[in-house]
Design a protein around this motif. Structure first.
Motif, short mmCIF file in Angstrom:
data_model
loop_
_atom_site.label_atom_id
_atom_site.label_comp_id
_atom_site.label_asym_id
_atom_site.label_seq_id
_atom_site.Cartn_x
_atom_site.Cartn_y
_atom_site.Cartn_z
N GLU A 240 -2.11 -45.50 20.51
CA GLU A 240 -2.04 -46.57 21.51
C GLU A 240 -2.71 -46.22 22.82
O GLU A 240 -3.16 -47.10 23.54
N ARG A 241 -2.75 -44.93 23.18
CA ARG A 241 -3.42 -44.55 24.42
C ARG A 241 -3.96 -43.13 24.31
O ARG A 241 -3.56 -42.37 23.44
N SER A 242 -4.87 -42.81 25.20
CA SER A 242 -5.51 -41.50 25.17
C SER A 242 -4.53 -40.43 25.63
O SER A 242 -3.57 -40.69 26.35
N THR A 243 -4.81 -39.18 25.19
CA THR A 243 -3.93 -38.05 25.49
C THR A 243 -4.75 -36.88 26.00
O THR A 243 -5.79 -36.54 25.42
N PHE A 244 -4.28 -36.25 27.06
CA PHE A 244 -4.87 -35.04 27.63
C PHE A 244 -3.85 -33.93 27.42
O PHE A 244 -2.71 -34.04 27.86
N VAL A 245 -4.25 -32.89 26.72
CA VAL A 245 -3.33 -31.82 26.32
C VAL A 245 -3.71 -30.52 27.03
O VAL A 245 -4.89 -30.14 27.04
N TYR A 246 -2.72 -29.86 27.61
CA TYR A 246 -2.94 -28.60 28.32
C TYR A 246 -1.92 -27.56 27.87
O TYR A 246 -1.00 -27.86 27.12
N THR B 248 -3.95 -42.97 36.20
CA THR B 248 -4.46 -43.21 34.85
C THR B 248 -3.29 -43.51 33.92
O THR B 248 -2.16 -43.11 34.20
N ASP B 249 -3.56 -44.20 32.82
CA ASP B 249 -2.51 -44.43 31.83
C ASP B 249 -2.59 -43.41 30.69
O ASP B 249 -1.91 -43.54 29.68
N VAL B 250 -3.40 -42.37 30.87
CA VAL B 250 -3.54 -41.31 29.88
C VAL B 250 -2.25 -40.50 29.83
O VAL B 250 -1.66 -40.19 30.88
N ARG B 251 -1.80 -40.17 28.63
CA ARG B 251 -0.66 -39.26 28.48
C ARG B 251 -1.14 -37.85 28.78
O ARG B 251 -2.12 -37.40 28.20
N VAL B 252 -0.47 -37.16 29.67
CA VAL B 252 -0.79 -35.78 30.02
C VAL B 252 0.40 -34.95 29.58
O VAL B 252 1.50 -35.12 30.10
N LEU B 253 0.20 -34.08 28.57
CA LEU B 253 1.34 -33.33 28.07
C LEU B 253 0.94 -31.94 27.60
O LEU B 253 -0.20 -31.73 27.18
#
Length: 139
Positions: A2-8, A28-33
């Motif tokens: 459903e939405r983009s994800t930024f993984v760290y 942003t509506d990006v998931r950052v997790l």
């Protein structure tokens, strides 16, 4: 997806500080997790990829790593941040960004907010601190 994800890397204090900056300052509506709490299989990522660099998995399935992932994240924000992401994608800037990113990744334990755990591979961190970064469990 459903939405983009930024993984760290959530075990790295420097990376976590950067993620907190993203969440506070980059609309942003990006998931950052942290990858340690992500469903890597659903995202199509491996632990090795996540240990090597931050990762981007777009809602469209597109993927990027390192500075390319950062550029995509910036591109999913407001005009000023999108401009910064566009600059990061320019071939000469992108060419310079990768060596800088690799240097930062190798030295993140020395940077502000970094800890000794930032320099350890996940396998070693799990042996020392347990699978979630907490104290090791004993059987």
């Amino acid at each position: 997806m459903e939405r983009s994800t930024f993984v760290y890397d959530g075990d790295c204090a420097f990376c976590t500080r950067c993620a907190e900056f993203i969440e506070r300052r980059i609309p942003t509506d990006v998931r950052v997790l942290p990858w340690q709490f992500a469903d890597l299989a659903a995202l199509g990522l491996t632990v090795a990829e996540c240990e090597e660099a931050v990762q981007w998995v777009g809602a469209d399935g597109g993927r990027a790593a390192g500075p390319d992932a950062i550029a995509r994240l910036l591109g999913a924000s407001t005009v000023g941040w999108r401009a910064a992401g566009a600059v990061l994608r320019l071939p000469p800037v992108r060419l310079a960004a990768w060596p800088v990113y690799r240097w930062v990744a190798r030295n993140r334990h020395r940077l502000p907010g970094g800890t000794a755990a930032c320099s350890l591979p996940q396998e070693v961190r799990e042996r020392l601190y347990g699978p979630t970064g907490g104290p090791p469990t004993t059987a």
